[in-house]
Design a protein around this motif. Sequence first.
Motif, mmCIF file in Angstrom:
data_model
loop_
_atom_site.group_PDB
_atom_site.id
_atom_site.type_symbol
_atom_site.label_atom_id
_atom_site.label_comp_id
_atom_site.label_asym_id
_atom_site.label_seq_id
_atom_site.Cartn_x
_atom_site.Cartn_y
_atom_site.Cartn_z
ATOM 1 N N ALA A 17 0.826 -1.630 0.077
ATOM 2 C CA ALA A 17 0.116 -0.153 0.018
ATOM 3 C C ALA A 17 1.077 1.279 -0.115
ATOM 4 O O ALA A 17 0.730 2.289 -0.737
ATOM 5 C CB ALA A 17 -0.538 -0.193 1.239
ATOM 6 N N GLU A 18 2.313 1.767 0.690
ATOM 7 C CA GLU A 18 2.725 2.015 0.708
ATOM 8 C C GLU A 18 3.713 2.594 -0.764
ATOM 9 O O GLU A 18 3.782 4.290 -1.168
ATOM 10 C CB GLU A 18 4.365 2.343 1.525
ATOM 11 N N ALA A 19 3.096 1.686 -1.007
ATOM 12 C CA ALA A 19 4.199 1.972 -2.487
ATOM 13 C C ALA A 19 3.294 1.577 -3.968
ATOM 14 O O ALA A 19 3.203 1.891 -5.327
ATOM 15 C CB ALA A 19 4.445 0.884 -3.462
ATOM 16 N N GLY A 20 1.354 2.363 -3.110
ATOM 17 C CA GLY A 20 0.492 2.768 -4.305
ATOM 18 C C GLY A 20 0.325 1.157 -5.267
ATOM 19 O O GLY A 20 -0.435 0.944 -6.323
ATOM 20 N N MET A 21 0.039 -0.006 -4.389
ATOM 21 C CA MET A 21 -0.269 -1.600 -4.474
ATOM 22 C C MET A 21 -1.134 -2.129 -4.326
ATOM 23 O O MET A 21 -1.800 -1.520 -3.058
ATOM 24 C CB MET A 21 1.358 -2.333 -4.937
ATOM 25 N N GLU A 22 -2.065 -2.561 -4.498
ATOM 26 C CA GLU A 22 -3.381 -3.060 -4.492
ATOM 27 C C GLU A 22 -3.739 -4.535 -4.301
ATOM 28 O O GLU A 22 -3.205 -4.710 -5.445
ATOM 29 C CB GLU A 22 -5.067 -2.125 -5.609
ATOM 30 N N PRO A 23 -3.991 -5.062 -3.598
ATOM 31 C CA PRO A 23 -3.961 -6.131 -2.997
ATOM 32 C C PRO A 23 -5.386 -7.205 -3.793
ATOM 33 O O PRO A 23 -5.898 -6.397 -3.675
ATOM 34 C CB PRO A 23 -4.834 -6.476 -1.838
ATOM 35 N N PRO A 73 -11.925 -10.104 4.148
ATOM 36 C CA PRO A 73 -13.469 -9.981 3.305
ATOM 37 C C PRO A 73 -13.563 -9.100 2.203
ATOM 38 O O PRO A 73 -13.830 -9.867 1.343
ATOM 39 C CB PRO A 73 -14.043 -9.879 4.293
ATOM 40 N N ASP A 74 -12.570 -8.068 2.047
ATOM 41 C CA ASP A 74 -13.261 -6.909 0.851
ATOM 42 C C ASP A 74 -12.072 -7.438 0.042
ATOM 43 O O ASP A 74 -12.025 -6.797 -0.603
ATOM 44 C CB ASP A 74 -13.291 -5.708 1.630
ATOM 45 N N MET A 75 -11.322 -8.285 0.275
ATOM 46 C CA MET A 75 -9.697 -8.459 -1.299
ATOM 47 C C MET A 75 -11.106 -9.033 -2.710
ATOM 48 O O MET A 75 -11.670 -10.113 -2.616
ATOM 49 C CB MET A 75 -8.787 -9.320 -0.632
ATOM 50 N N PRO A 76 -10.559 -7.957 -3.376
ATOM 51 C CA PRO A 76 -10.283 -8.211 -4.848
ATOM 52 C C PRO A 76 -10.349 -9.785 -5.530
ATOM 53 O O PRO A 76 -9.575 -9.975 -4.665
ATOM 54 C CB PRO A 76 -10.355 -7.148 -6.016
ATOM 55 N N ARG A 77 -11.563 -10.864 -5.875
ATOM 56 C CA ARG A 77 -10.803 -12.079 -6.633
ATOM 57 C C ARG A 77 -10.706 -12.077 -7.460
ATOM 58 O O ARG A 77 -11.207 -11.223 -8.812
ATOM 59 C CB ARG A 77 -11.812 -13.070 -6.393
ATOM 60 N N ARG A 78 -8.935 -12.580 -8.180
ATOM 61 C CA ARG A 78 -9.209 -12.406 -10.322
ATOM 62 C C ARG A 78 -9.330 -13.997 -10.049
ATOM 63 O O ARG A 78 -8.948 -14.847 -9.511
ATOM 64 C CB ARG A 78 -7.503 -12.146 -9.898
ATOM 65 N N PRO A 79 -9.410 -13.998 -11.439
ATOM 66 C CA PRO A 79 -9.622 -15.799 -11.837
ATOM 67 C C PRO A 79 -7.771 -16.046 -11.597
ATOM 68 O O PRO A 79 -7.153 -16.188 -12.038
ATOM 69 C CB PRO A 79 -10.319 -15.799 -13.016
#
Lengths: 410, 410
Positions: free
Chosen positions: A49-55, A171-177
């Motif tokens: 997050a410090e580096a602007g990255m999204e989990p 719980p709120d983390m987006p899912r990728r295929p």
Amino acid sequence: MTPRIDADRLWRRLMALAEIGALLAGGVNRQALSPAEIEAWRLVIAWGAEAGMEPSTDPAGNLFLTLPGRDRTLPPLVMGSHLDTQPTGGKFDGAFGVLAGLEAAQSLGATPARDVTVVGWMNEEGSRFAPGMMGSEAFAGVRSLDEILGARDAGGTSVAEALAALHAAFPDMPRRPLGFPIAFYLEPHIEQGPVLEQRGTPIGIVTGIQGKKTWEMVVGGEEGHAGTLDMADRRDALAAFARMADAMFREVGTIDPAIKFTIGMVRMEPNAPSVVPARLTFRIDLRHPNNAVLHAAGDRLEALAQAHAPPCTVRLKRLVDAPSNDFDADLRARIAVAAEALGHAATPILSAAGHDARHMAPLCPAAMIFIPCRDGVSHAEHEWAEPAHVAAGAAVLAEVAAGLVLEHAE
Amino acid sequence: MTPRIDADRLWRRLMALAEIGALLAGGVNRQALSPAEIEAWRLVIAWGAEAGMEPSTDPAGNLFLTLPGRDRTLPPLVMGSHLDTQPTGGKFDGAFGVLAGLEAAQSLGATPARDVTVVGWMNEEGSRFAPGMMGSEAFAGVRSLDEILGARDAGGTSVAEALAALHAAFPDMPRRPLGFPIAFYLEPHIEQGPVLEQRGTPIGIVTGIQGKKTWEMVVGGEEGHAGTLDMADRRDALAAFARMADAMFREVGTIDPAIKFTIGMVRMEPNAPSVVPARLTFRIDLRHPNNAVLHAAGDRLEALAQAHAPPCTVRLKRLVDAPSNDFDADLRARIAVAAEALGHAATPILSAAGHDARHMAPLCPAAMIFIPCRDGVSHAEHEWAEPAHVAAGAAVLAEVAAGLVLEHAE
């Protein structure tokens, strides 16, 4: 355009991550999908997050941290390794690859042309849930997710259950295929062997990964009283195992100087001092860089198990059957150029250990960067990499990454 | 004066006791000092109360049920065996001895001249806490109570802790000292071998117990990565164990048809599929009726362990060293007379299995009565004794007991 990595920040993060699951002798026990791994996710996600990255995550419990690129429709550059460790593992195996990837992304200094994603693959080690590389195998479609979800640890917990707990913690983390397109894959790692250290070379350009086969074998006997059952009437699972294991070490363990033959796990039942053993389950790990030798040695192991089992039975289950592979020539050339530009000696090297990169290689151009580890030791608490080598590996990775995602960004 | 035992009551009690810790395939898992053993104590104490017997215990967690005699200052007649089982044990091993003792006491039909005490010795099997026979060894002073209390199970619980829980479950039960004087000791038991069944003889007059030696051996190696560490550089604890175990089975397991050699327990560390094993701990159980053969075979085992250990180390710890013994001639004669009087064929027999009676023999006249078990099987779920043999064994025991405590009571 050469990125400047923050070597101190990377080292501090390695040491901080090693506190999660820390052992008394300096090592780490951070099992896949455990509370410790959940804690490690929280820490790495905060650094991203410090580096602007999204989990984000996927149905196999892989962790992705993405630095958004200018054109988000392009497949990403993916860098990373894994966050789990052996039961008495070290501070660097896996962790170095994830944190060097994070450092490379954070130090780019400009918006990349495409997304840059740092990955932590689920259960590379395979010590809690066997066999390992579950996350990358599920992602690459090498093993079905259903089969992976059904695996259980020694306490009876399934991957499905442990994974549900992991995902419930975010719980709120987006899912990728699974299996989304990847443009390039780069995995930095400690060598886990003595070659780079002996040559005094900080950078290994990995040519490929040696082939690996694994088995679970189950010797079936019959239990009985240790004080009364005549030796001639016994079907002793341990006695049969001792015969076959000794023959395997003598015949296969010495077949070729490059062969690696290990029986790393044994489970005996009922495992009571005065009961003739009724069943013994064991795991074999066999590796060789030449696929023909690997194949012949594997056939010999199976024949020895069958030959030495009577009067017991033996059931053979093949688990992993991964031939040796070659990494992408263009990426290997880029690593060589980057190392030279940064003044770090580099040498081609075969990977004796397996890595998640094995499963990325069929999907996209893939390569690995090795750094030395002291005495060649890994999977042990005293596993160690010099700060200068950690910095060199991350700097070369950052240079290669910049070349891949910034050159078209001008 | 011949007592009439109630064979149906004895059988019903055996089946009811087997419900405590019952397994799916008909067996029993009732570990020493477990909640299941506490439940078994409650049941056996209640049955004893029906017969006017008073419960007591001692600092080693042995259970005593005493039918008061006319002269309570005389040492008691003690009969019994143990209530714990192997992890996949049967309904008769141990339980038959305790319940036959109870039946013999309950059927005396008159106040005995001296106290008659039924005993359940603590942890005969040694499967939860090793080695076994803790209760009788502590009672006889063969092993110190402190050493016994410090032993731990696989989960890390000590005997001291488990014993405190047992005693806490019976807060008002009187305590007796270890080693109180005993007049006679009688232990009924299933044979745990095929001899009586093959001869069609319901009663075995046990001449003695074969000698037994046990060891814990620890093979020390060094852990490493299964895919990278050269075979030549390994100190693989499992490879060394396979060499020594195979040699032990070949050289000692075949030394003499009467030898019994078992490696019943193995624990490997770290026990992960892709880690070269750093340590392997195993238990050896060696038995033979001739003390000279037993001694020579034991020496050979130790020599083989040392010879095959390099490049690993091996640490040898001798646990049990019990020579063969002879049971009391007068009691054996009384068993023969009682069997003949009741019309049951009887034969002298050596005990291949160890029993608590071994430790009573130096303290007082002691003997054992065997009954057949199907196919000679014990320490297994399908262990079985015929109701007619159970009744015959208990009837002979009751007859001998009556002769010892009623003859002077007229």
